[in-house]
Design a protein around this motif. Structure first.
Motif, PDB file in Angstrom:
ATOM      1  N   TYR A   1       0.834  -1.203   0.000  1.00  0.00           N
ATOM      2  CA  TYR A   1       0.000   0.000   0.000  1.00  0.00           C
ATOM      3  C   TYR A   1       0.868   1.252   0.000  1.00  0.00           C
ATOM      4  CZ  TYR A   1      -3.635   3.281   1.498  1.00  0.00           C
ATOM      5  OH  TYR A   1      -4.501   4.335   1.586  1.00  0.00           O
ATOM      6  N   VAL A   2       1.993   1.203   0.746  1.00  0.00           N
ATOM      7  CA  VAL A   2       2.894   2.356   0.811  1.00  0.00           C
ATOM      8  C   VAL A   2       3.608   2.561  -0.523  1.00  0.00           C
ATOM      9  CG1 VAL A   2       5.008   3.238   1.875  1.00  0.00           C
ATOM     10  CG2 VAL A   2       3.225   2.219   3.296  1.00  0.00           C
TER      11      VAL A   2
ATOM     12  N   PRO B   1      -0.138   2.733  -3.702  1.00  0.00           N
ATOM     13  CA  PRO B   1      -1.493   2.656  -3.144  1.00  0.00           C
ATOM     14  C   PRO B   1      -2.525   2.131  -4.129  1.00  0.00           C
ATOM     15  CG  PRO B   1      -0.455   4.726  -2.554  1.00  0.00           C
ATOM     16  CD  PRO B   1       0.451   4.067  -3.532  1.00  0.00           C
TER      17      PRO B   1
ATOM     18  N   PHE C   1      -9.143   7.578   0.457  1.00  0.00           N
ATOM     19  CA  PHE C   1      -7.953   6.891   0.954  1.00  0.00           C
ATOM     20  C   PHE C   1      -6.822   6.953  -0.061  1.00  0.00           C
ATOM     21  CE2 PHE C   1     -10.324   3.857   4.023  1.00  0.00           C
ATOM     22  CZ  PHE C   1     -10.191   4.787   5.038  1.00  0.00           C
ATOM     23  N   TYR C   2      -7.179   6.765  -1.305  1.00  0.00           N
ATOM     24  CA  TYR C   2      -6.164   6.743  -2.361  1.00  0.00           C
ATOM     25  C   TYR C   2      -5.428   8.074  -2.449  1.00  0.00           C
ATOM     26  CZ  TYR C   2      -4.146   6.742  -7.038  1.00  0.00           C
ATOM     27  OH  TYR C   2      -3.292   6.857  -8.092  1.00  0.00           O
TER      28      TYR C   2
ATOM     29  N   SER D   1      -3.338   8.679   0.658  1.00  0.00           N
ATOM     30  CA  SER D   1      -2.115   7.871   0.683  1.00  0.00           C
ATOM     31  C   SER D   1      -1.076   8.428  -0.276  1.00  0.00           C
ATOM     32  CB  SER D   1      -2.433   6.415   0.344  1.00  0.00           C
ATOM     33  OG  SER D   1      -2.962   6.306  -0.960  1.00  0.00           O
TER      34      SER D   1
ATOM     35  N   SER E   1       0.438  11.335   1.518  1.00  0.00           N
ATOM     36  CA  SER E   1       1.314  10.888   2.597  1.00  0.00           C
ATOM     37  C   SER E   1       2.616  10.327   2.030  1.00  0.00           C
ATOM     38  CB  SER E   1       0.613   9.823   3.450  1.00  0.00           C
ATOM     39  OG  SER E   1      -0.550  10.336   4.053  1.00  0.00           O
ATOM     40  N   LYS E   2       2.510   9.580   0.942  1.00  0.00           N
ATOM     41  CA  LYS E   2       3.698   9.009   0.306  1.00  0.00           C
ATOM     42  C   LYS E   2       4.622  10.113  -0.185  1.00  0.00           C
ATOM     43  CE  LYS E   2       4.922   5.707  -3.375  1.00  0.00           C
ATOM     44  NZ  LYS E   2       5.672   6.589  -4.286  1.00  0.00           N
TER      45      LYS E   2
END
Length: 374
Positions: free
Chosen positions: A263-264, A267, A340-341, A344, A347-348
């Protein structure tokens, strides 16, 4: 995640023979072996590596670094009994994990090339020159041994364990767009500047994936060679998964970590299936409701257009309440997954920028310390 992969295929790569001259010296090789409670085999492992290097790679200077990860079975005494000038032993006061052992080995290494190996040599020593060859040819900075490469081989590994590892790496491979076949194997070769540049934090097996993630951020080139995984110790199958009645339970932590890293790394790879499924439910549900409405409205046209639309919509919503509820619920979940996508991705991006920034600051601090000491 777009890996900076070497363009040349190393499926049949043979090691190059370095040419020594008066102005240059053979690159030194550091062999790092993290080990925990391996008193029964550690002496043979070290001697086999030493014999192989002297016989198969003559003229190469090398060191063997064994990291005793808090062993309690007398392994430290076995290592103390080995009178070898090229052997270094690093010790942890307690068991810290494979990743911590590899990091300690990195810090203790002095070779131009650093090769990490497992303590029971499930990947035989003849992988060493093939791992180093792409580094010497200057087409890669990190080289992975891959038993799950199309030309790789797995032997004497319990079927369930082998399949679980194979499909686990398939999941992780999606995180790097299928460019690598094995991301969890510890048998690798690195340039010295790679192990000295990366700031690593993982203490467990996650370190293998962390290295790939962070090496990519710095633009290091990653290559892969086919390898042979052969469990020599037949009793190892009985020890794997000890503490749980079913191997899947014993490996649940590793499986969860793989999913998290997938996921990291990418994503969209993990979110694609739920997003696609929910989108299909929403689209199909809406089409069914629309068709039902159109058919009913057509039947009621004799009452007038407005009345037909009103009655058709009313009956469609009443008769299709279950479909409507399913569409509404799926739409809500779809929006959550999409959120979420994007979260993420943000965040990445923040993590990558912060890691690069902190690494640059760390390099400057080290340089200032070296300048002061000079």
């Amino acid at each position: 995640m777009n890996l900076s992969l070497a363009q040349q295929s190393w499926a049949t790569c043979e090691p190059t023979t370095p040419i020594a001259n008066e102005s240059s010296q053979m690159p030194e090789i550091s062999l790092v072996i993290p080990a925990f409670n391996e008193a029964a085999i550690i002496t043979n492992t070290v001697k086999e590596l030493d014999d192989y290097m002297r016989a198969s790679m003559p003229g190469r200077t090398f060191e063997i670094i064994v990291v005793d990860d808090g062993s309690t079975d007398g392994m430290a005494d076995r290592l103390d009994g080995l009178a070898m000038d090229n052997l270094k032993v690093e010790r942890h006061p307690r068991n810290l994990g494979r990743g911590a052992g590899i990091r300690t080995g990195f810090a203790a290494s002095s070779g131009d090339f650093v090769v990490t190996l497992d303590s029971d040599l499930s990947y035989s020593p003849d992988h060493i020159p093939r791992l180093i060859a792409p580094l010497e040819a200057n087409v890669a900075d990190v080289v992975l041994a891959s038993a799950y490469h199309p030309d790789g081989t797995v032997r004497n590994v319990p079927l369930f364990r082998a399949k679980l590892s194979y499909y686990g790496n398939k999941v992780l491979s999606a995180g790097v767009r299928g460019q690598l076949h094995t991301l969890t194997c510890m048998v690798r070769a690195y340039r010295r500047d790679v192990v000295k540049s990366l700031e690593l934090v993982s203490a467990g097996k996650d370190l293998h994936i962390e290295i790939i993630q962070k090496a990519n951020l710095f633009g290091f080139r990653i290559a892969e060679i086919p390898a042979v995984l052969d469990w020599r110790d037949k009793s190892r199958a009985k020890r794997v998964g000890k503490g749980g009645s079913f191997p899947l339970f014993a490996m649940s932590g590793t499986i969860a970590a793989h999913l998290v890293y997938n996921y990291v790394l990418r994503p969209g790879a993990m979110l694609f299936l739920p997003v696609a499924a929910l989108s299909a439910v929403v689209v199909i549900g809406l089409l069914l409701l629309l068709v039902s409405f159109a058919m009913r409205a057509y039947q009621l046209l004799d009452r007038g257009i407005l009345a037909a639309i009103y009655e058709g919509l009313r009956e469609t919503l009443l008769n299709g309440s279950l479909t409507l509820g399913l569409v509404a619920g799926s739409l809500v979940l779809l929006l959550i997954f999409i959120a979420f996508y994007f979260q993420s991705l943000q965040s990445k991006k923040q993590f990558e920028e912060m890691y690069i920034l902190m690494s640059r600051m760390n390099d400057k601090i080290k340089q200032l310390q070296r300048d002061r000491e000079a």
